[in-house]
Motif scaffolding. Structure first.
Motif, PDB file in Angstrom:
ATOM      1  N   GLY A  18       0.810  -1.207   0.000  1.00 54.39           N
ATOM      2  CA  GLY A  18       0.000   0.000   0.000  1.00 54.39           C
ATOM      3  C   GLY A  18       0.837   1.248   0.000  1.00 54.39           C
ATOM      4  O   GLY A  18       2.008   1.234   0.349  1.00 54.39           O
ATOM      5  N   PRO A  19       0.256   2.375  -0.400  1.00 53.72           N
ATOM      6  CA  PRO A  19       0.994   3.636  -0.454  1.00 53.72           C
ATOM      7  C   PRO A  19       1.208   4.208   0.929  1.00 53.72           C
ATOM      8  O   PRO A  19       0.501   3.884   1.873  1.00 53.72           O
ATOM      9  CB  PRO A  19       0.056   4.545  -1.271  1.00 53.72           C
ATOM     10  N   ALA A  20       2.227   5.048   1.056  1.00 56.64           N
ATOM     11  CA  ALA A  20       2.485   5.704   2.327  1.00 56.64           C
ATOM     12  C   ALA A  20       1.414   6.742   2.603  1.00 56.64           C
ATOM     13  O   ALA A  20       0.790   7.273   1.705  1.00 56.64           O
ATOM     14  CB  ALA A  20       3.869   6.377   2.290  1.00 56.64           C
ATOM     15  N   ALA A  21       1.200   7.028   3.877  1.00 61.19           N
ATOM     16  CA  ALA A  21       0.221   8.035   4.276  1.00 61.19           C
ATOM     17  C   ALA A  21       0.969   9.289   4.688  1.00 61.19           C
ATOM     18  O   ALA A  21       1.621   9.300   5.711  1.00 61.19           O
ATOM     19  CB  ALA A  21      -0.607   7.521   5.450  1.00 61.19           C
ATOM     20  N   PRO A  22       0.958  10.341   3.869  1.00 61.20           N
ATOM     21  CA  PRO A  22       1.802  11.493   4.090  1.00 61.20           C
ATOM     22  C   PRO A  22       1.202  12.507   5.044  1.00 61.20           C
ATOM     23  O   PRO A  22       0.016  12.489   5.337  1.00 61.20           O
ATOM     24  CB  PRO A  22       1.933  12.096   2.690  1.00 61.20           C
ATOM     25  N   PRO A  23       2.056  13.422   5.568  1.00 63.76           N
ATOM     26  CA  PRO A  23       1.557  14.525   6.362  1.00 63.76           C
ATOM     27  C   PRO A  23       0.711  15.484   5.532  1.00 63.76           C
ATOM     28  O   PRO A  23       0.429  15.239   4.363  1.00 63.76           O
ATOM     29  CB  PRO A  23       2.835  15.209   6.856  1.00 63.76           C
ATOM     30  N   GLU A  34      -9.570  16.107   7.243  1.00 67.20           N
ATOM     31  CA  GLU A  34      -9.752  16.279   8.683  1.00 67.20           C
ATOM     32  C   GLU A  34      -8.646  15.588   9.487  1.00 67.20           C
ATOM     33  O   GLU A  34      -8.166  16.129  10.485  1.00 67.20           O
ATOM     34  CB  GLU A  34     -11.117  15.729   9.095  1.00 67.20           C
ATOM     35  N   LEU A  35      -8.238  14.399   9.080  1.00 67.38           N
ATOM     36  CA  LEU A  35      -7.213  13.676   9.833  1.00 67.38           C
ATOM     37  C   LEU A  35      -5.938  14.485   9.964  1.00 67.38           C
ATOM     38  O   LEU A  35      -5.280  14.467  11.005  1.00 67.38           O
ATOM     39  CB  LEU A  35      -6.914  12.338   9.154  1.00 67.38           C
ATOM     40  N   TYR A  36      -5.560  15.226   8.918  1.00 68.57           N
ATOM     41  CA  TYR A  36      -4.334  16.003   8.950  1.00 68.57           C
ATOM     42  C   TYR A  36      -4.464  17.267   9.804  1.00 68.57           C
ATOM     43  O   TYR A  36      -3.472  17.917  10.105  1.00 68.57           O
ATOM     44  CB  TYR A  36      -3.921  16.378   7.519  1.00 68.57           C
ATOM     45  N   ARG A  37      -5.679  17.623  10.157  1.00 65.01           N
ATOM     46  CA  ARG A  37      -5.881  18.772  11.045  1.00 65.01           C
ATOM     47  C   ARG A  37      -5.977  18.339  12.497  1.00 65.01           C
ATOM     48  O   ARG A  37      -6.224  19.174  13.365  1.00 65.01           O
ATOM     49  CB  ARG A  37      -7.154  19.523  10.623  1.00 65.01           C
ATOM     50  N   GLY A  82       5.103  17.180   9.180  1.00 65.17           N
ATOM     51  CA  GLY A  82       3.980  16.697   9.970  1.00 65.17           C
ATOM     52  C   GLY A  82       4.243  16.801  11.461  1.00 65.17           C
ATOM     53  O   GLY A  82       4.692  17.835  11.950  1.00 65.17           O
ATOM     54  N   PRO A  83       4.010  15.722  12.223  1.00 68.94           N
ATOM     55  CA  PRO A  83       4.221  15.777  13.675  1.00 68.94           C
ATOM     56  C   PRO A  83       5.677  15.783  14.091  1.00 68.94           C
ATOM     57  O   PRO A  83       5.982  15.837  15.280  1.00 68.94           O
ATOM     58  CB  PRO A  83       3.496  14.524  14.183  1.00 68.94           C
ATOM     59  N   GLY A  84       6.590  15.707  13.130  1.00 65.19           N
ATOM     60  CA  GLY A  84       8.002  15.943  13.430  1.00 65.19           C
ATOM     61  C   GLY A  84       8.782  14.777  13.980  1.00 65.19           C
ATOM     62  O   GLY A  84       9.910  14.964  14.463  1.00 65.19           O
ATOM     63  N   SER A 103       1.067  23.061   7.820  1.00 65.19           N
ATOM     64  CA  SER A 103       0.045  22.939   8.854  1.00 65.19           C
ATOM     65  C   SER A 103       0.534  23.503  10.182  1.00 65.19           C
ATOM     66  O   SER A 103       1.428  22.941  10.826  1.00 65.19           O
ATOM     67  CB  SER A 103      -0.341  21.470   9.022  1.00 65.19           C
ATOM     68  N   LEU A 104      -0.051  24.601  10.615  1.00 69.38           N
ATOM     69  CA  LEU A 104       0.343  25.187  11.898  1.00 69.38           C
ATOM     70  C   LEU A 104       0.014  24.272  13.075  1.00 69.38           C
ATOM     71  O   LEU A 104       0.822  24.170  14.007  1.00 69.38           O
ATOM     72  CB  LEU A 104      -0.319  26.556  12.063  1.00 69.38           C
ATOM     73  N   PRO A 105      -1.138  23.585  13.093  1.00 70.38           N
ATOM     74  CA  PRO A 105      -1.384  22.639  14.191  1.00 70.38           C
ATOM     75  C   PRO A 105      -0.338  21.529  14.255  1.00 70.38           C
ATOM     76  O   PRO A 105       0.088  21.126  15.345  1.00 70.38           O
ATOM     77  CB  PRO A 105      -2.780  22.081  13.872  1.00 70.38           C
TER      78      PRO A 105
END
Length: 362
Positions: A18-23, A34-37, A82-84, A103-105
């Motif tokens: 399967g493909p990677a799920a990116p930030p 929504e998931l990325y927020r 993403g979350p770093g 994404s600031l959040p």
């Protein structure tokens, strides 16, 4: 970090093609799903990544393939961080790291994760998380020994201009090849196999021996993680090949969990634009096993082939120096077959092309 595949235990990567799920989407992409927020939810959903092992590969790739002693990387830039998690892991290894994301959040969440963490030697992290567009970033004269785009983030850039700009920005910000004076920086390393021409070959370049005062630096490394090309071509088959994966992970302090369904056989794929409309469903359960929240969205993901990635690199003055099926120098990228259990990723490694005759390096 994140990726698509069945849950395979803490710290392990899931099997499957399967493909990677990116930030969060970058460039001129539409509003993030929504998931990325929801950084905490996203981070939990894709917490199975072996981040430390992947960071070790990234650092090793900068040294590998040198014909003589080569210094380890001292700086890194992660695009679409993403979350770093990867930025923090690199900083813990002593690199000066910048994580960039729109994404600031996500950036605020990454800063909270990094707070209080230290380098492996006990020193403070040299780490900054900054807002920016991976297709249009400019750090002035600053250069990086390592630039990485993890977790399939590049697939959010679906148009040719954004992709070319991303590669051009990366090329411009990589440290150039050079021969540096000073034995101590090379630490007397012997050459070892690593990212090189073709699948897992090694770069043959300037001579040099451990102990020489002139230390070869092959130039900064640009690493891009994407889906295995066998997955891309399976999308065109008579059966569609769009099947997804499902997994779950712990979430919250009350024994709760998050369940993820990534992709479906009905997901639309446009063979002209090479964009796959990936369906994503996430369920949040409390400690009693009760569903307390659910999310459903569609994530457009551009799919890539090796030749077009090589052309993107050449257009930016980069050469493709390594292809891997996982974050392991021993896992070459193959045509797939029965090996996709071991190599569901495509790891592309680029360096700046050698200067033309008569030009200086550096």
């Amino acid at each position: 970090g994140g990726g698509a595949g069945a849950r395979a235990g803490a710290g392990a990567d899931p099997p499957g093609a399967g493909p990677a799920a990116p930030p969060a989407p970058q460039g001129a992409a539409a509003a993030a799903p929504e998931l990325y927020r929801r950084p905490e939810l996203y981070d939990a959903a894709f917490s199975y990544r072996a981040v430390e092992r992947e960071a070790a590969f990234l650092c090793g790739g900068c040294v590998a393939g040198s014909a003589g002693p080569s210094r380890p990387p001292g700086s890194a830039l992660e695009l679409g961080c993403g979350p770093g998690r990867h930025s923090i892991a690199l900083a813990r290894r002593g690199l000066a790291v910048t994580g960039l994301d729109q994404s600031l959040p996500m950036l605020e969440y990454a800063r909270r994760l990094a707070a209080g963490q230290r380098r492996a030697d006990g020193g403070a992290l040299d780490l900054a998380f900054v807002p920016g567009d991976m297709a249009a970033f400019d750090f002035g004269a600053r250069r990086f020994d390592l630039i990485c785009v993890m977790l399939g983030t590049l697939c959010h850039l679906s148009d040719a201009d954004s992709l070319r700009q991303c590669f051009a920005c990366a090329a411009r910000h990589l440290t150039p090849p050079s021969r540096e004076q000073g034995r101590e920086r090379g630490r007397g390393r012997e050459p070892r196999p690593g990212p090189g021409p073709g699948a897992g070959g090694r770069v043959s370049s300037r001579g040099g021996r451990a102990g020489d005062r002139a230390v070869d630096w092959e130039g900064g490394l640009f690493v891009v993680e994407l889906s295995h090309p066998a997955h891309v071509f399976s999308l065109l088959g008579p059966e569609g090949g769009r099947g997804g994966d499902a997994w779950d992970a712990p979430f919250g302090g009350d024994g709760g969990r998050v369940a993820v369904a990534w992709g479906d056989e009905e997901d639309a794929f446009d063979p002209v634009t090479q964009v796959l409309e990936r369906s994503v469903a996430v369920g949040v359960f409390n400690g009693a096993g009760e569903l307390v929240e659910s999310l459903a969205d569609t994530v457009p993901q551009r799919q890539f082939t090796v030749p077009e990635l090589e052309l993107l690199g050449r257009s930016a003055g980069l050469r493709l120096v390594g292809l891997y099926g996982d974050f392991d120098e021993g896992t070459d990228l193959s045509g797939g077959g029965g090996r996709l259990e071991d190599e569901y990723r495509m790891i592309c490694c680029f360096r700046r092309a050698a200067p033309e005759s008569g030009e200086g390096a550096g």
